[in-house]
Structures are given as C-alpha cells and as structure tokens.
Motif scaffolding. Structure first.
Motif, PDB file in Angstrom:
ATOM      1  N   HIS A   1      47.148  42.227  51.182  1.00 52.16           N
ATOM      2  CA  HIS A   1      45.923  42.798  50.616  1.00 52.16           C
ATOM      3  C   HIS A   1      44.881  42.893  51.738  1.00 52.16           C
ATOM      4  CE1 HIS A   1      42.692  43.908  48.102  1.00 52.16           C
ATOM      5  NE2 HIS A   1      43.115  43.351  46.982  1.00 52.16           N
ATOM      6  N   GLY A   2      44.753  44.091  52.289  1.00 49.49           N
ATOM      7  CA  GLY A   2      43.883  44.273  53.442  1.00 49.49           C
ATOM      8  C   GLY A   2      42.402  44.335  53.142  1.00 49.49           C
ATOM      9  N   LEU A   3      42.024  44.473  51.860  1.00 46.05           N
ATOM     10  CA  LEU A   3      40.620  44.682  51.521  1.00 46.05           C
ATOM     11  C   LEU A   3      40.003  43.538  50.721  1.00 46.05           C
ATOM     12  CD1 LEU A   3      40.679  48.465  50.473  1.00 46.05           C
ATOM     13  CD2 LEU A   3      39.945  47.503  52.657  1.00 46.05           C
ATOM     14  N   LEU A   4      40.739  42.472  50.493  1.00 55.02           N
ATOM     15  CA  LEU A   4      40.250  41.439  49.586  1.00 55.02           C
ATOM     16  C   LEU A   4      38.888  40.883  49.989  1.00 55.02           C
ATOM     17  CD1 LEU A   4      40.734  39.677  47.089  1.00 55.02           C
ATOM     18  CD2 LEU A   4      41.739  37.970  48.624  1.00 55.02           C
ATOM     19  N   LEU A   5      38.696  40.538  51.244  1.00 53.44           N
ATOM     20  CA  LEU A   5      37.432  39.943  51.668  1.00 53.44           C
ATOM     21  C   LEU A   5      36.271  40.913  51.449  1.00 53.44           C
ATOM     22  CD1 LEU A   5      38.517  38.104  54.948  1.00 53.44           C
ATOM     23  CD2 LEU A   5      38.120  37.116  52.682  1.00 53.44           C
ATOM     24  N   LYS A   6      36.501  42.189  51.727  1.00 48.99           N
ATOM     25  CA  LYS A   6      35.448  43.182  51.512  1.00 48.99           C
ATOM     26  C   LYS A   6      35.155  43.354  50.023  1.00 48.99           C
ATOM     27  CE  LYS A   6      35.417  46.851  54.238  1.00 48.99           C
ATOM     28  NZ  LYS A   6      35.869  48.065  54.970  1.00 48.99           N
ATOM     29  N   TYR A   7      36.199  43.334  49.203  1.00 51.21           N
ATOM     30  CA  TYR A   7      36.001  43.415  47.756  1.00 51.21           C
ATOM     31  C   TYR A   7      35.158  42.248  47.253  1.00 51.21           C
ATOM     32  CZ  TYR A   7      39.340  47.174  46.585  1.00 51.21           C
ATOM     33  OH  TYR A   7      39.975  48.376  46.439  1.00 51.21           O
ATOM     34  N   LEU A   8      35.404  41.059  47.781  1.00 50.42           N
ATOM     35  CA  LEU A   8      34.657  39.890  47.337  1.00 50.42           C
ATOM     36  C   LEU A   8      33.175  39.992  47.677  1.00 50.42           C
ATOM     37  CD1 LEU A   8      37.195  37.057  48.226  1.00 50.42           C
ATOM     38  CD2 LEU A   8      36.415  37.679  45.929  1.00 50.42           C
ATOM     39  N   CYS A   9      32.853  40.740  48.722  1.00 49.63           N
ATOM     40  CA  CYS A   9      31.449  40.932  49.113  1.00 49.63           C
ATOM     41  C   CYS A   9      30.729  41.948  48.231  1.00 49.63           C
ATOM     42  CB  CYS A   9      31.360  41.409  50.563  1.00 49.63           C
ATOM     43  SG  CYS A   9      31.924  40.225  51.786  1.00 49.63           S
ATOM     44  N   PHE A  10      31.475  42.732  47.490  1.00 49.97           N
ATOM     45  CA  PHE A  10      30.932  43.882  46.761  1.00 49.97           C
ATOM     46  C   PHE A  10      30.845  43.586  45.269  1.00 49.97           C
ATOM     47  CE2 PHE A  10      32.146  48.300  45.038  1.00 49.97           C
ATOM     48  CZ  PHE A  10      30.818  48.629  44.798  1.00 49.97           C
ATOM     49  N   MET A  11      29.633  43.578  44.751  1.00 52.20           N
ATOM     50  CA  MET A  11      29.411  43.294  43.344  1.00 52.20           C
ATOM     51  C   MET A  11      30.133  44.274  42.429  1.00 52.20           C
ATOM     52  SD  MET A  11      25.820  43.295  41.270  1.00 52.20           S
ATOM     53  CE  MET A  11      25.048  42.218  42.434  1.00 52.20           C
ATOM     54  N   GLY A  12      30.254  45.521  42.853  1.00 57.13           N
ATOM     55  CA  GLY A  12      30.922  46.519  42.026  1.00 57.13           C
ATOM     56  C   GLY A  12      32.380  46.212  41.776  1.00 57.13           C
ATOM     57  N   ALA A  13      32.982  45.360  42.619  1.00 59.01           N
ATOM     58  CA  ALA A  13      34.364  44.941  42.407  1.00 59.01           C
ATOM     59  C   ALA A  13      34.414  43.533  41.835  1.00 59.01           C
ATOM     60  CB  ALA A  13      35.146  45.010  43.723  1.00 59.01           C
ATOM     61  N   SER A  14      33.873  42.573  42.573  1.00 62.10           N
ATOM     62  CA  SER A  14      34.038  41.160  42.221  1.00 62.10           C
ATOM     63  C   SER A  14      32.914  40.606  41.361  1.00 62.10           C
ATOM     64  CB  SER A  14      34.143  40.322  43.499  1.00 62.10           C
ATOM     65  OG  SER A  14      32.957  40.429  44.270  1.00 62.10           O
ATOM     66  N   GLY A  15      32.045  41.458  40.851  1.00 64.78           N
ATOM     67  CA  GLY A  15      30.917  40.985  40.047  1.00 64.78           C
ATOM     68  C   GLY A  15      31.318  40.272  38.772  1.00 64.78           C
ATOM     69  N   ASP A  16      32.580  40.425  38.362  1.00 58.07           N
ATOM     70  CA  ASP A  16      33.054  39.792  37.129  1.00 58.07           C
ATOM     71  C   ASP A  16      33.940  38.576  37.417  1.00 58.07           C
ATOM     72  OD1 ASP A  16      33.145  39.733  34.306  1.00 58.07           O
ATOM     73  OD2 ASP A  16      35.122  40.666  34.295  1.00 58.07           O
ATOM     74  N   LEU A  17      33.926  38.081  38.649  1.00 54.67           N
ATOM     75  CA  LEU A  17      34.843  37.004  39.020  1.00 54.67           C
ATOM     76  C   LEU A  17      34.352  35.616  38.633  1.00 54.67           C
ATOM     77  CD1 LEU A  17      37.383  36.022  40.554  1.00 54.67           C
ATOM     78  CD2 LEU A  17      35.997  36.017  42.639  1.00 54.67           C
ATOM     79  N   LEU A  18      33.052  35.377  38.724  1.00 48.37           N
ATOM     80  CA  LEU A  18      32.533  34.025  38.565  1.00 48.37           C
ATOM     81  C   LEU A  18      31.986  33.817  37.155  1.00 48.37           C
ATOM     82  CD1 LEU A  18      30.692  33.730  42.006  1.00 48.37           C
ATOM     83  CD2 LEU A  18      33.070  33.188  41.440  1.00 48.37           C
ATOM     84  N   HIS A  19      32.712  33.055  36.348  1.00 46.75           N
ATOM     85  CA  HIS A  19      32.316  32.753  34.981  1.00 46.75           C
ATOM     86  C   HIS A  19      32.063  31.247  34.850  1.00 46.75           C
ATOM     87  CE1 HIS A  19      34.120  36.517  32.863  1.00 46.75           C
ATOM     88  NE2 HIS A  19      33.913  36.774  34.136  1.00 46.75           N
ATOM     89  N   PRO A  20      30.920  30.836  34.298  1.00 45.43           N
ATOM     90  CA  PRO A  20      30.677  29.409  34.073  1.00 45.43           C
ATOM     91  C   PRO A  20      31.519  28.896  32.901  1.00 45.43           C
ATOM     92  CG  PRO A  20      28.845  30.691  33.228  1.00 45.43           C
ATOM     93  CD  PRO A  20      29.760  31.660  33.909  1.00 45.43           C
ATOM     94  N   ARG A  21      32.592  28.208  33.226  1.00 43.84           N
ATOM     95  CA  ARG A  21      33.518  27.739  32.198  1.00 43.84           C
ATOM     96  C   ARG A  21      32.811  26.883  31.151  1.00 43.84           C
ATOM     97  NH1 ARG A  21      36.372  23.115  31.172  1.00 43.84           N
ATOM     98  NH2 ARG A  21      38.462  23.356  30.256  1.00 43.84           N
TER      99      ARG A  21
END
Length: 645
Positions: A194-214
């Motif tokens: 996965h060549g773009l993972l780090l860049k995706y993590l920087c971008f809210m439009g992709a990773s904005g749904d990753l962090l959920h307060p359990r």
C-alpha cells in the motif's frame, strides 16, 4: 457593480496589477514575548479549583513538540470566523487529529501525529504504528489501540454500517486487517503493498472516519446495547435506524458531547434557528511548544453562518480574524482596497485547482449523449468555442490561468505543458470539430440536432462552491459561447444538500465544479472514476466501488485504463515508480480532455487578522491539506488576546 457575467467587486474597480498582485503589502509584526505559564489561564483556574487534573496528567509522556513559525505565543482570545453552509464548517480542521499529520511544507510529507513513530514492513504490506503513551480524548478518557480496534471490528467490518469496506484501507482488492499488538501498538496488514497509506492518514477526506471514541460510541451500537434501550434511544433522538443514531452521536459539528483529539472541541453547535457555533480548547491536547507550553494558544472560535456576499463584506471590514473557505474571487478587489485601512491582511496562497471546469458526464444514462460526450472531437469543439481570454479579463482582471485540469506545478505528478490542447479560441475550429463529431444537422432555429435527430439541449448543474470564481458566472459565459456554435445549454443552480444527493446518481448532462490539482493521488476521484463524485464520470466511479450498485456502469477503453493505473499506483511502494504511473494518468487526461477547463484564479485569498501571530505566509490552499490548517492552527496566537474576547 457587476463585471462580465455578474462578478460583484464593489467599490472601485482596481487594476489587475493591484488587486491580483501576488506580493502581500503588509508583513506580520514581531512576536510578543510569551509568559512562562505552561497552560492557558482558563485551564489553570480549573486545575486550582479541582475541576481538572494537572497538566502533567493530561498530556502524553512525550507530547509532540511544535516549532512555531515565528515564535512562542501568548494564551487567550476567540477567533471570529464565518461560513456559508450551516452543515459544513472549518471547525472540522479545528477539531481534527490523526495518527499521521502533514508537515508544513510544499508539497507536504507525512509526519508524526498521534503516532510518534511507525515502521513499514514486508515491502509495504504492513505498517506498525506506535501511539504516544498517555494520549487522552477531550473528555479525559484514554485514547489507545482499543479505539482503533473498535472501529475496525464494529464499524468497518460491519456490513450493516459499512456495506463496502473503506477503499483507502484496501490493497490488492482486499481490505486491511488490524492487529492489536498492545495498547500503544497496532499493525495494519494488507494483501499487497500500500504505497499511499501514510498520505491517506494525513488527509481528513480519507481517514476522517478512523478515530472513534470506543468508551462513548459503544452506548449507541447494537453490539453493546440491548434492543429495549436501543429502541428508546432511537425514539429519543428521532432517528429511524441504529446507523442513523450512531452517525448522529458521532457528529463533531452537531453533538457537543462527542469527544475529540484535536486542538478544540465544539461546545455550542448550531441548532434550531440559530446561526452561530462555538469551539473551545481541548484541555487534553497532546501538542506543546518548544518551551513545553500546551497548545493551542487561542481559546477557541465563534462561527457565524452568513450569506456569501455578507461574509465577504465582513471580511473586507476587518470583522473576521481568519477566513480561507467561502471567500470568493468576486470580493477580492474590495478586500485589497480595504486592506490598508482595516486590521487584516490578505495572504496570496496558491490555489488547489479551482479550474472552473465543465464536466461532461461521460457515463450519461442516455446512450446517444454518452457516445457524443465520449467523442473527443465533440469536446474539442466545445473547448475551442470558449473565449477564455475574455473570461479572464472580465472575471479575473486578466491575471487568471487558462488551462485544462492536469494537476498543477506544485503537484509531484505534474508534467509541464499538459492541459493546453484545444484551449485556443477559434470558432471555425469549433464548428469543424462539432461537424466531425456528427452534429451536422440543425433545426430551423440554427441549433444543432443530436445524432438521433432530436434537439440538442444540455443542462449544466452547479451550486455555490465557496471558493474561486462563481461557477454560475463561468457557466453563463460558456452558455453564450456555445450558443454561437449552435449548442443550447441552460444552467441549473441547486443547493449544496441537493447536489450531494443527486449528482452521485449520475443522471445529469454537465456538472460545473472546479477539480483539484494538488495531491490528487489521495483524492483520486478528480482524475480517476473512483467515486460517484467523479463529476465527469459518476456512474463509472460508482462501479469502481460497487460494480452491482444501482447507479453503477462499467467503463471501457481508456477510462477503464485510468482505474487500472490507479490500482497499480496505490500498490506501488517505490516512490519513483509510483510517480511514473501517476504521470501516465495525467497524460491520458491531456490527450482526451475529459474535463474542459476555463480559467483559474492566480491565488486564493486567505484573510487573517493583523493581530494573529505564527501565520504561514505562503502555502497551497487545498482541501487535501485542510486549507488554513496547513499552518497548524494550534500554534496561532493573538498578540493582544484581550482584544479578542
């Protein structure tokens, strides 16, 4: 007064070299010496009163150290901000955080965030992230890999919630696997590099749904709540399904109880007939300055919902402390005219895209129009009919850039010379190309007929985008130009809400919207049909994510080739090889001109109070780098905070 197609400039018309100059006239003042306090006075008072734990217990053992752009700041003050849309706001950039964050450079690079370090293993098939020890949500609860496993196990892999696994977390056509190593360490495993993972993590439009307060969201999830209680919650919040309930409670913008990891948190949402919202500092924020003083410096912000014209007038009157989104090109002359007299300055940031483009729907449901739109001679004819220089003079005082979207010089994939085919204004060529495309027959009114003999009547749909030249003005010029070569087009201006409901279905002729030109590889829909929001081929984009979807259509030929190339790009770990693949994507756009560009502004105005310190003078104003947040908002400060209560 009005200029050309309706561009409001107000006051006196300034010369091109004055109002569109790229050299700001005023520079930032010197930084006022910071106090020795390690936290904001408002937080220190809460600690003293026993309402808040001491600073050392609120931040990680190794907080992230941010080097301020100009120097250490002072605490206090509330930013005055504004927006056009009640449901979308720059507050998202003030409340957001990520495992990995952009460096403040052009172009940016992925840098540490909530994860202080990481390793890439197995040739790019695995990423191991190490969270900072002692991170906390804004309500004081710990943030650990338990939260990441919660979203993976209960949201991403739950088909009731996510029918399709997030594409940014897939490689080789298969979803990632999250493996919890310990409370601070997590491993993302992929079937292919996965060549773009780090860049995706920087971008809210992709990773904005990753962090959920359990600890907070599990009370709204059916795996953790019995049916009786869940039914009561659905009734209480007036929603039909548990997914709606979960989404409602996860809304950072609407729910002040929702815990965040960013510098600020919403304390007063817009509700009812109100038009203001408030964000205030997160007492558990995990960044400090080099002196160990907790960020952010500024207490918070007040957002006011305003009509576009009113917002521009407030900015030009010095009543907004920071404005980057919803400042349109039409107000630039007034902003520059008032800059000397009012307490603000206008930064000239580089635009991301804003090509004011005409997107012909290559996946049109009508097979006759689809074949016509996919004929490059038809697109060439339409392009040659556009008098870009006249538009440039009228809308941008002659300082705009006339090109088709093929990325831009600041983008790593850009190749000089792209985007120039068919841009010359030439009515003879336009008519020749349109005739060659099969539009030789005309009605009694001189208007061209479709290949099936029916009148050719196109509708261009748009909405108030919030940046750049107003698309309605652009389309009005295009409408007049195309009429001269026998093409009938009307304009439909719809609401933001209706746009995002209807456009992804793909049942339209033309979408008027400015595509991106910067860091498009992590927001691929602009140049590759990977989403229903690929405005020039929405049904093909739907097919990429869900081949069996109701609004999906399989692409062929070079449009399908774009998708194949993008899959290769994502799965390429080598930077140079990935660069070459991205350039192949852009070469196909240069050849086919699937998106017809008109003019783009020479800069994006970013309005900042003269009293703000640590302002980044130059950057690219991009959604992918979060507009004004490209300068790390947590280190902004007021030189005189008591003037901004």
């Amino acid at each position: 007064m009005k200029v050309g197609g309706g561009a409001l400039v107000g006051g006196t018309m300034l010369s091109a070299c004055s109002f569109l100059s790229t050299d700001p006239k005023k520079k930032a003042g010197p930084s006022k010496a910071a106090s020795g306090a390690k936290e904001a006075p408002m937080l220190a008072e809460q600690v003293k009163a026993g309402k808040l734990s001491p600073l050392a217990e609120r931040i990680p053992k190794k907080p992230m150290v941010v080097k301020p752009l100009q120097g250490p700041g002072v605490y206090g003050g509330m930013l005055q901000r504004a927006q056009i849309d009640r449901n979308f706001s720059s507050n998202q950039y003030m409340t957001w955080a990520s495992l990995v964050e952009w460096t403040p450079t052009t172009p940016p690079e992925p840098g540490p965030g909530l994860a202080e370090s990481w390793e890439i293993e197995d040739g790019g098939k695995a990423y191991v992230f190490h969270l900072r020890d002692g991170l906390k949500w804004s309500d004081g609860e710990p943030f650990t890999t338990d939260d990441l496993m919660f979203v993976y196990e209960n949201v991403y892999t739950n088909p009731e919630h996510y029918p399709v696994f997030p594409t940014w977390l897939t490689a080789g056509g298969k979803p990632a696997k999250f493996v919890q190593v310990d409370k601070q360490t997590i491993r993302f495993e992929f079937a292919a590099p996965h060549g773009l993972l780090l860049k995706y993590l920087c971008f809210m439009g992709a990773s904005g749904d990753l962090l959920h307060p359990r600890h907070y969201l599990k009370q709204f999830h059916p795996r953790f709540v019995d049916k009786t209680k869940l039914a009561a919650l659905l009734k209480e919040y007036k929603v039909a399904t548990w997914q709606d309930l979960y989404g409602n409670r996860r809304s950072i913008w609407l729910n002040p109880d929702y815990p965040v990891l960013g510098p600020w948190r919403v304390t007063k949402p817009i509700s009812g007939s109100g038009n203001t919202a408030t964000v205030e500092r997160n007492p558990y924020y995990w960044k400090v300055d080099p002196d160990g003083r907790q960020l952010p410096y500024i207490d918070g912000a007040v957002f006011t919902v305003l009509p576009g014209e009113t917002l521009g007038l407030r900015a030009s009157n010095g009543q907004l402390d920071l404005a980057a989104w919803d400042i349109q090109s039409a107000v630039i002359p007034l902003l520059i005219e008032n800059e000397e007299a009012k307490p603000y300055k206008v930064l000239r940031w580089t635009p991301d895209g804003m090509f004011s483009a005409v997107n012909l729907n290559q996946s049109h449901p009508d097979p006759v129009l689809r074949r016509l739109f996919q004929n490059v001679e038809f697109r060439a004819g339409l392009s040659h009919a556009i008098n870009r220089q006249e538009m440039n003079d009228a809308l941008l005082a002659g300082q705009g850039i006339m090109t088709h979207p093929c990325a831009q010089p600041e983008d790593p994939y850009f190749v000089k010379g792209m985007g120039e085919r068919f841009t010359e204004f030439d009515l003879d060529k336009a008519n020749e190309y349109l005739d060659s495309a099969g539009l030789t027959r005309r009605g009694s009114d001189g208007r061209r007929l479709r290949p099936d003999g029916r009148p050719l009547k196109l509708i261009a749909t748009t909405f108030e985008v919030g940046v750049g030249v107003a698309m309605v003005d652009v389309l009005e010029y295009v409408r007049r130009y195309w009429a001269k070569v026998g093409i009938t087009m009307s304009i439909k201006n719809i609401s933001n809400t209706l746009w995002y409901q209807q456009i992804p279905q793909g049942n339209y002729d033309i979408a008027g919207y400015p595509p991106a030109g910067y860091l498009w590889d992590i927001d691929s829909l602009w140049y590759v049909p990977t989403s229903g929001l690929t405005y020039w081929a929405p049904k093909y984009g739907n097919w990429y994510g869900d081949p069996k979807g109701k609004f999906s259509m399989k692409p062929e030929g070079e449009i399908r080739q774009l998708q194949v190339l993008y899959d290769e790009l994502k799965q390429t770990a080598d930077d140079q090889a990935r660069l070459q693949i991205g350039q192949e994507v852009l070469k196909l756009h240069d050849k086919n001109v699937w998106i017809i560009g008109t003019v783009k502004p020479p800069f994006t105005p970013v309005v900042v109070s003269e009293d703000l310190g640590n302002v980044r003078e130059k950057a690219v104003a991009s959604f992918r780098t979060h507009y004004e947040a490209a300068m790390d908002l947590s280190q902004l400060y007021f030189k005189n905070p008591d003037r901004h209560s």
